[in-house]
Design a protein around this motif. Structure first.
Motif, PDB file in Angstrom:
ATOM      1  N   PRO A  71      38.892 -46.312  -5.608  1.00  0.00           N
ATOM      2  CA  PRO A  71      39.696 -45.728  -6.698  1.00  0.00           C
ATOM      3  C   PRO A  71      40.443 -46.811  -7.477  1.00  0.00           C
ATOM      4  CG  PRO A  71      39.999 -44.485  -4.671  1.00  0.00           C
ATOM      5  CD  PRO A  71      39.219 -45.711  -4.295  1.00  0.00           C
ATOM      6  N   SER A  72      40.481 -46.656  -8.785  1.00  0.00           N
ATOM      7  CA  SER A  72      41.193 -47.603  -9.633  1.00  0.00           C
ATOM      8  C   SER A  72      42.700 -47.424  -9.484  1.00  0.00           C
ATOM      9  CB  SER A  72      40.808 -47.386 -11.095  1.00  0.00           C
ATOM     10  OG  SER A  72      41.289 -46.117 -11.532  1.00  0.00           O
ATOM     11  N   ILE A  73      43.455 -48.400  -9.973  1.00  0.00           N
ATOM     12  CA  ILE A  73      44.913 -48.294  -9.950  1.00  0.00           C
ATOM     13  C   ILE A  73      45.360 -47.059 -10.727  1.00  0.00           C
ATOM     14  CG2 ILE A  73      47.031 -49.356 -10.839  1.00  0.00           C
ATOM     15  CD1 ILE A  73      45.905 -52.057 -10.015  1.00  0.00           C
ATOM     16  N   GLU A  74      44.738 -46.826 -11.855  1.00  0.00           N
ATOM     17  CA  GLU A  74      45.102 -45.639 -12.649  1.00  0.00           C
ATOM     18  C   GLU A  74      44.822 -44.353 -11.881  1.00  0.00           C
ATOM     19  OE1 GLU A  74      44.351 -43.798 -17.111  1.00  0.00           O
ATOM     20  OE2 GLU A  74      43.028 -45.353 -16.326  1.00  0.00           O
ATOM     21  N   GLU A  75      43.703 -44.320 -11.170  1.00  0.00           N
ATOM     22  CA  GLU A  75      43.358 -43.127 -10.386  1.00  0.00           C
ATOM     23  C   GLU A  75      44.347 -42.912  -9.251  1.00  0.00           C
ATOM     24  OE1 GLU A  75      39.454 -41.329  -7.985  1.00  0.00           O
ATOM     25  OE2 GLU A  75      39.339 -43.234  -9.071  1.00  0.00           O
ATOM     26  N   LEU A  76      44.725 -43.980  -8.570  1.00  0.00           N
ATOM     27  CA  LEU A  76      45.694 -43.867  -7.479  1.00  0.00           C
ATOM     28  C   LEU A  76      47.071 -43.441  -7.987  1.00  0.00           C
ATOM     29  CD1 LEU A  76      44.726 -47.032  -5.409  1.00  0.00           C
ATOM     30  CD2 LEU A  76      44.315 -44.650  -4.770  1.00  0.00           C
ATOM     31  N   ALA A  77      47.343 -43.780  -9.244  1.00  0.00           N
ATOM     32  CA  ALA A  77      48.625 -43.394  -9.844  1.00  0.00           C
ATOM     33  C   ALA A  77      48.579 -41.990 -10.445  1.00  0.00           C
ATOM     34  CB  ALA A  77      49.021 -44.401 -10.919  1.00  0.00           C
ATOM     35  N   GLY A  78      47.447 -41.310 -10.330  1.00  0.00           N
ATOM     36  CA  GLY A  78      47.360 -39.957 -10.830  1.00  0.00           C
ATOM     37  C   GLY A  78      46.923 -39.835 -12.260  1.00  0.00           C
ATOM     38  N   GLY A  79      46.458 -40.935 -12.859  1.00  0.00           N
ATOM     39  CA  GLY A  79      45.936 -40.884 -14.213  1.00  0.00           C
ATOM     40  C   GLY A  79      46.923 -41.279 -15.293  1.00  0.00           C
ATOM     41  N   ARG A  83      38.947 -54.162  -1.830  1.00  0.00           N
ATOM     42  CA  ARG A  83      39.912 -53.115  -1.481  1.00  0.00           C
ATOM     43  C   ARG A  83      41.306 -53.683  -1.325  1.00  0.00           C
ATOM     44  NH1 ARG A  83      36.215 -51.233   2.466  1.00  0.00           N
ATOM     45  NH2 ARG A  83      37.623 -51.936   4.099  1.00  0.00           N
ATOM     46  N   GLU A  84      41.390 -54.786  -0.603  1.00  0.00           N
ATOM     47  CA  GLU A  84      42.701 -55.392  -0.360  1.00  0.00           C
ATOM     48  C   GLU A  84      43.367 -55.795  -1.674  1.00  0.00           C
ATOM     49  OE1 GLU A  84      44.670 -56.340   2.580  1.00  0.00           O
ATOM     50  OE2 GLU A  84      43.529 -54.538   3.085  1.00  0.00           O
ATOM     51  N   LEU A  85      42.613 -56.425  -2.553  1.00  0.00           N
ATOM     52  CA  LEU A  85      43.179 -56.855  -3.835  1.00  0.00           C
ATOM     53  C   LEU A  85      43.649 -55.657  -4.653  1.00  0.00           C
ATOM     54  CD1 LEU A  85      40.704 -59.691  -4.884  1.00  0.00           C
ATOM     55  CD2 LEU A  85      43.090 -59.950  -4.174  1.00  0.00           C
ATOM     56  N   PHE A 126      29.105 -55.311  -7.055  1.00  0.00           N
ATOM     57  CA  PHE A 126      29.175 -53.925  -6.593  1.00  0.00           C
ATOM     58  C   PHE A 126      30.599 -53.571  -6.183  1.00  0.00           C
ATOM     59  CE2 PHE A 126      29.336 -51.145  -2.855  1.00  0.00           C
ATOM     60  CZ  PHE A 126      28.864 -49.964  -3.428  1.00  0.00           C
ATOM     61  N   ALA A 127      31.250 -54.477  -5.462  1.00  0.00           N
ATOM     62  CA  ALA A 127      32.615 -54.220  -5.004  1.00  0.00           C
ATOM     63  C   ALA A 127      33.589 -54.092  -6.165  1.00  0.00           C
ATOM     64  CB  ALA A 127      33.064 -55.341  -4.063  1.00  0.00           C
ATOM     65  N   GLN A 128      33.343 -54.859  -7.221  1.00  0.00           N
ATOM     66  CA  GLN A 128      34.285 -54.908  -8.337  1.00  0.00           C
ATOM     67  C   GLN A 128      33.959 -53.930  -9.457  1.00  0.00           C
ATOM     68  OE1 GLN A 128      34.071 -59.060  -9.388  1.00  0.00           O
ATOM     69  NE2 GLN A 128      35.365 -59.713  -7.685  1.00  0.00           N
ATOM     70  N   GLU A 129      32.674 -53.607  -9.619  1.00  0.00           N
ATOM     71  CA  GLU A 129      32.258 -52.812 -10.778  1.00  0.00           C
ATOM     72  C   GLU A 129      31.633 -51.473 -10.421  1.00  0.00           C
ATOM     73  OE1 GLU A 129      29.726 -55.110 -13.383  1.00  0.00           O
ATOM     74  OE2 GLU A 129      30.534 -56.980 -12.581  1.00  0.00           O
ATOM     75  N   GLY A 130      31.313 -51.257  -9.184  1.00  0.00           N
ATOM     76  CA  GLY A 130      30.480 -50.120  -8.818  1.00  0.00           C
ATOM     77  C   GLY A 130      31.217 -48.842  -8.494  1.00  0.00           C
ATOM     78  N   ASP A 131      32.445 -48.673  -8.950  1.00  0.00           N
ATOM     79  CA  ASP A 131      33.222 -47.475  -8.652  1.00  0.00           C
ATOM     80  C   ASP A 131      33.313 -47.258  -7.153  1.00  0.00           C
ATOM     81  OD1 ASP A 131      34.784 -45.266  -9.447  1.00  0.00           O
ATOM     82  OD2 ASP A 131      33.084 -43.911  -9.235  1.00  0.00           O
ATOM     83  N   PHE A 152      44.825 -40.889  -3.041  1.00  0.00           N
ATOM     84  CA  PHE A 152      43.915 -41.649  -2.183  1.00  0.00           C
ATOM     85  C   PHE A 152      42.923 -40.702  -1.511  1.00  0.00           C
ATOM     86  CE2 PHE A 152      42.759 -43.367   1.970  1.00  0.00           C
ATOM     87  CZ  PHE A 152      42.255 -44.606   1.628  1.00  0.00           C
ATOM     88  N   ILE A 153      43.430 -39.625  -0.929  1.00  0.00           N
ATOM     89  CA  ILE A 153      42.550 -38.652  -0.282  1.00  0.00           C
ATOM     90  C   ILE A 153      41.496 -38.147  -1.259  1.00  0.00           C
ATOM     91  CG2 ILE A 153      42.455 -36.294   0.632  1.00  0.00           C
ATOM     92  CD1 ILE A 153      45.170 -36.816   1.944  1.00  0.00           C
ATOM     93  N   ARG A 154      41.949 -37.728  -2.412  1.00  0.00           N
ATOM     94  CA  ARG A 154      41.032 -37.130  -3.376  1.00  0.00           C
ATOM     95  C   ARG A 154      40.037 -38.155  -3.923  1.00  0.00           C
ATOM     96  NH1 ARG A 154      45.400 -33.063  -6.435  1.00  0.00           N
ATOM     97  NH2 ARG A 154      45.949 -31.944  -4.501  1.00  0.00           N
ATOM     98  N   GLY A 155      40.499 -39.396  -4.089  1.00  0.00           N
ATOM     99  CA  GLY A 155      39.613 -40.438  -4.591  1.00  0.00           C
ATOM    100  C   GLY A 155      38.508 -40.786  -3.612  1.00  0.00           C
ATOM    101  N   ILE A 156      38.833 -40.891  -2.323  1.00  0.00           N
ATOM    102  CA  ILE A 156      37.826 -41.250  -1.331  1.00  0.00           C
ATOM    103  C   ILE A 156      36.928 -40.057  -1.016  1.00  0.00           C
ATOM    104  CG2 ILE A 156      37.409 -42.170   0.983  1.00  0.00           C
ATOM    105  CD1 ILE A 156      38.596 -44.158  -0.991  1.00  0.00           C
TER     106      ILE A 156
END
Length: 210
Positions: free
Chosen positions: A77-85, A138-140, A69-74, A106-110
């Motif tokens: 936010p992904s690295i790509e999402e945090l980078a703006g796509g 999250r940390e990773l 769940f932590a790794q696959e369950g959305d 980060f704000i928009r993703g959470i």
């Protein structure tokens, strides 16, 4: 001989990936609605409407399911999402623009993940191996982001500390907005209120890096 009817103990044949997805989704639903104390093999199986033996078959045990769940369950936010796509474009932004965009994304993703908000709130009051798996994920993710985009930036600035202060503040405000609307006169349940917070991050970062 009469054909056996389908039930939770005798489920119809399902696609493996679809069933895995049901179980992962069920974990998030239980965590959001009832917290970590309600999470168990039987509860997840009931929520997903499948036989609990499938949890052991696909994930070995409840801890393995929670890790999935932590790794696959959305969940985060992904690295790509945090980078703006656009990872390639983000890579070449000036440092201040990287940090401003990271805060905004980060704000928009959470905010787009009500389930994650609920889980983050539950983590503050319930501590166990399952919460540790979610924290680890999250940390990773954030450490990978730092290594990929920020590790070679200005050595005179402690970017990890800065990111921790900003991220911690944002996490608090987002979780608070679940039940409390106002904070220092800012409406935490409106897009306008969050636009002000995004603007505040930009002001802080630009002043800091001048």
């Amino acid at each position: 001989m009469a054909k056996k009817s389908n039930s939770l103990a005798d489920p119809p044949v399902r696609n493996r990936e679809a069933t895995r997805g049901q179980l992962i989704k069920a974990v998030g639903e239980i965590l959001a609605e009832k917290g970590f104390g309600a999470l168990g093999v039987n509860a997840v199986a009931r929520q997903a409407n499948v036989d609990k033996v499938l949890i052991y078959r696909y994930f070995n045990d409840l801890e393995g399911l929670t890790k999935a769940f932590a790794q696959e369950g959305d969940f985060w936010p992904s690295i790509e999402e945090l980078a703006g796509g656009d990872i390639a474009a983000y890579q070449f932004l000036p440092l201040e623009e990287k940090l401003i965009n990271l805060g905004r994304n980060f704000i928009r993703g959470i905010r787009a993940r009500p389930l994650t908000q609920e889980i983050m709130a539950w983590e503050m009051v319930e501590r166990n191996k399952l919460t540790e798996e979610l924290e680890k994920a999250r940390e990773l993710q954030m450490l990978r982001f730092f290594e990929q985009f920020l590790s070679k930036e200005n050595d005179n600035i402690d970017l990890v500390a800065i990111m921790s202060i900003i991220g911690g503040g944002l996490s608090f405000l987002i979780c608070r907005s679940r039940h409390i609307q106002w904070y220092n006169g800012i409406d935490l349940r409106s897009d306008e209120g969050w636009a002000r917070i995004e603007g505040g991050i930009e002001q802080v970062v630009r002043k800091l890096l001048q």
